[in-house]
Design a protein around this motif. Structure first.
Motif, PDB file in Angstrom:
ATOM      1  N   HIS A 166      48.060 174.938  35.949  1.00 49.60           N
ATOM      2  CA  HIS A 166      48.162 176.090  35.065  1.00 49.60           C
ATOM      3  C   HIS A 166      46.745 176.639  34.879  1.00 49.60           C
ATOM      4  O   HIS A 166      45.781 176.044  35.361  1.00 49.60           O
ATOM      5  CB  HIS A 166      48.727 175.676  33.701  1.00 49.60           C
ATOM      6  CG  HIS A 166      50.069 174.994  33.769  1.00 49.60           C
ATOM      7  ND1 HIS A 166      51.253 175.696  33.824  1.00 49.60           N
ATOM      8  CD2 HIS A 166      50.408 173.681  33.794  1.00 49.60           C
ATOM      9  CE1 HIS A 166      52.268 174.824  33.876  1.00 49.60           C
ATOM     10  NE2 HIS A 166      51.782 173.598  33.865  1.00 49.60           N
ATOM     11  N   CYS A 201      49.149 181.877  30.472  1.00 51.75           N
ATOM     12  CA  CYS A 201      48.880 181.092  31.662  1.00 51.75           C
ATOM     13  C   CYS A 201      48.513 182.064  32.786  1.00 51.75           C
ATOM     14  O   CYS A 201      49.176 183.073  32.991  1.00 51.75           O
ATOM     15  CB  CYS A 201      50.094 180.264  32.061  1.00 51.75           C
ATOM     16  SG  CYS A 201      49.803 179.280  33.547  1.00 51.75           S
ATOM     17  N   GLU A 203      47.834 181.124  36.114  1.00 54.42           N
ATOM     18  CA  GLU A 203      48.016 180.579  37.455  1.00 54.42           C
ATOM     19  C   GLU A 203      49.511 180.398  37.661  1.00 54.42           C
ATOM     20  O   GLU A 203      50.169 179.750  36.843  1.00 54.42           O
ATOM     21  CB  GLU A 203      47.296 179.224  37.558  1.00 54.42           C
ATOM     22  CG  GLU A 203      47.425 178.539  38.897  1.00 54.42           C
ATOM     23  CD  GLU A 203      46.705 179.277  39.997  1.00 54.42           C
ATOM     24  OE1 GLU A 203      45.538 179.645  39.810  1.00 54.42           O
ATOM     25  OE2 GLU A 203      47.326 179.499  41.053  1.00 54.42           O
ATOM     26  N   PHE A 204      50.044 180.973  38.730  1.00 55.42           N
ATOM     27  CA  PHE A 204      51.492 180.905  38.918  1.00 55.42           C
ATOM     28  C   PHE A 204      51.936 179.440  38.958  1.00 55.42           C
ATOM     29  O   PHE A 204      51.420 178.648  39.740  1.00 55.42           O
ATOM     30  CB  PHE A 204      51.922 181.621  40.199  1.00 55.42           C
ATOM     31  CG  PHE A 204      53.411 181.576  40.379  1.00 55.42           C
ATOM     32  CD1 PHE A 204      54.239 182.342  39.572  1.00 55.42           C
ATOM     33  CD2 PHE A 204      53.992 180.738  41.308  1.00 55.42           C
ATOM     34  CE1 PHE A 204      55.614 182.286  39.704  1.00 55.42           C
ATOM     35  CE2 PHE A 204      55.367 180.675  41.452  1.00 55.42           C
ATOM     36  CZ  PHE A 204      56.174 181.458  40.643  1.00 55.42           C
ATOM     37  N   CYS A 205      52.894 179.108  38.089  1.00 58.82           N
ATOM     38  CA  CYS A 205      53.261 177.694  37.907  1.00 58.82           C
ATOM     39  C   CYS A 205      54.770 177.497  37.902  1.00 58.82           C
ATOM     40  O   CYS A 205      55.271 176.505  37.395  1.00 58.82           O
ATOM     41  CB  CYS A 205      52.652 177.170  36.614  1.00 58.82           C
ATOM     42  SG  CYS A 205      53.093 178.160  35.169  1.00 58.82           S
ATOM     43  N   HIS A 209      56.476 181.177  34.621  1.00 59.38           N
ATOM     44  CA  HIS A 209      55.028 181.380  34.456  1.00 59.38           C
ATOM     45  C   HIS A 209      54.743 182.539  33.490  1.00 59.38           C
ATOM     46  O   HIS A 209      53.870 182.449  32.626  1.00 59.38           O
ATOM     47  CB  HIS A 209      54.414 181.640  35.829  1.00 59.38           C
ATOM     48  CG  HIS A 209      53.107 182.341  35.808  1.00 59.38           C
ATOM     49  ND1 HIS A 209      51.955 181.739  35.336  1.00 59.38           N
ATOM     50  CD2 HIS A 209      52.751 183.592  36.177  1.00 59.38           C
ATOM     51  CE1 HIS A 209      50.954 182.607  35.438  1.00 59.38           C
ATOM     52  NE2 HIS A 209      51.408 183.722  35.940  1.00 59.38           N
ATOM     53  N   MET A 212      54.803 181.824  29.715  1.00 59.75           N
ATOM     54  CA  MET A 212      53.963 180.716  29.286  1.00 59.75           C
ATOM     55  C   MET A 212      52.760 181.311  28.561  1.00 59.75           C
ATOM     56  O   MET A 212      51.654 181.390  29.084  1.00 59.75           O
ATOM     57  CB  MET A 212      53.539 179.852  30.479  1.00 59.75           C
ATOM     58  CG  MET A 212      52.801 178.595  30.041  1.00 59.75           C
ATOM     59  SD  MET A 212      52.617 177.427  31.391  1.00 59.75           S
ATOM     60  CE  MET A 212      51.387 176.326  30.657  1.00 59.75           C
TER      61      MET A 212
HETATM   62 CU1  CUA Z   1      51.560 177.784  33.628  1.00 62.94          CU
HETATM   63 CU2  CUA Z   1      51.555 179.728  34.926  1.00 62.94          CU
END
Ligand code: CUA
Length: 327
Positions: A166, A201, A203-205, A209, A212
């Motif tokens: 993340h 967030c 960063e693609f998670c 995402h 988040m």
């Molecule tokens: Cu955690 Cu995107």
């Protein structure tokens, strides 16, 4: 700068790198401003050159000179040699400035004594575990999806991930820093302007995402201490249908300090109703949204680990009522 201020006025807000409210965000904004002015100047020069060439071609229309691709004798050759040097110098200058500020920041971080206040933030799919060091018990005071920062105080954020990568980002306060499983990253932030901000967030998670997010409150130190003391306190004792149904069905995953619920899989709910949002920023915190989230978590956030709880409507209603009292 007034013109730029006017142009950028629309970019102010609770989640904007162009509206800095902290030292680290200010440093980034200054670099951005410099790059904007340098690039803007280059753009203006290129457009002026194009305009001049078009104007010359228009004036010489119908003559042989129009087909002459060269500029005034000799000028183009000199430009051919100098332009790459000028462009290279600009790029090199900006690169040195930006990497220099990065290394200066890391050097400052390495030499600075650890700030008195340390906050652990752990990324989960798709929510944030937030823990403050409790000086009294030497344990941790836990909350979720909401970060409070004392105004004008440098805070060290200790960033980890429980699952995938993340990235912690509150653009009004500081630059982003990745949260990597098995690794601890540290970020010092000094928030200056009180108010609510939005963290996200970066960063693609996974599928949620975008959902988040977290709320960030920057407040004067006295208000911050009062908030932390309220968070440290256990939940008020509760009896009745809601508390009993929670204990039977929700406590395996969620903690409520003081109520005997100690689950660690999901967010700590000790003071859940005092938070601004629910489900990592997906919903505002209202009793109705609490009930909706309990009934249909996967409809609101497809992919969430929160299962639809098999509660009777009366129990679900009672649990929502109970949670709404946890302030
Ligand atoms: Cu955690 Cu995107």
């Amino acid at each position: 700068m007034p013109t730029a201020g006017l142009l950028l006025a629309g970019c102010a807000g609770p989640q904007s790198a162009l509206d800095p409210g902290g030292d680290q965000a200010h440093a980034l904004f200054s670099l951005f401003g410099l790059m904007l002015w340098v690039s803007g100047a280059i753009y203006a020069v290129v457009l002026a050159g194009l305009g001049w060439a078009l104007w010359r071609a228009w004036r010489r229309r119908g003559t042989d000179a129009r087909r002459d691709a060269t500029l005034v004798g000799g000028v183009d050759a000199r430009l051919d040699r100098t332009l790459p040097v000028v462009a290279g110098a600009i790029v090199l200058g900006l690169t040195v400035l930006i990497t220099g500020s990065f290394f200066a920041d890391r050097a400052l971080f390495a030499t600075r004594a650890a700030p008195a206040l340390e906050v652990r933030v752990t990324g989960h799919q798709w929510w944030w575990r937030v823990q403050y060091r409790d000086r009294v018990s030497d344990g941790w005071i836990e909350t979720a999806n909401e970060l409070h920062l004392p105004q004008g105080v440098t805070v060290r954020l200790v960033l980890n991930s429980a699952d995938v990568i993340h990235s912690f980002w509150v653009p009004n306060v500081a630059g982003k820093l990745d949260m990597v499983p098995g690794r601890t990253n540290r970020l010092d932030v000094t928030a200056r302007r009180p108010g609510w901000y939005r963290g996200q967030c970066a960063e693609f998670c996974g599928t949620q995402h975008a959902h988040m997010a977290f709320a960030v409150k920057v407040e004067p130190p006295a208000a911050f201490r009062a908030w932390l003391a309220a968070q440290a306190a256990p939940a008020a004792p509760a009896e009745g249908r809601g508390a009993a149904a929670f204990q039977a069905t929700c406590a395996a995953c969620h903690a409520i300090r003081g109520a005997g619920a100690a689950g660690r899989a999901g967010p700590d709910l000790t003071h859940v109703a005092a938070r601004r949002t629910l489900a990592a920023g997906a919903l505002t915190m209202t009793r109705g949204n609490l009930q909706g989230w309990i009934a249909q978590p996967k409809a609101i956030k497809p992919g969430t680990s929160m299962p639809a709880i098999p509660l009777t409507p009366a129990d679900a209603d009672a649990v929502a009522t109970y949670l709404a009292t946890l302030r």
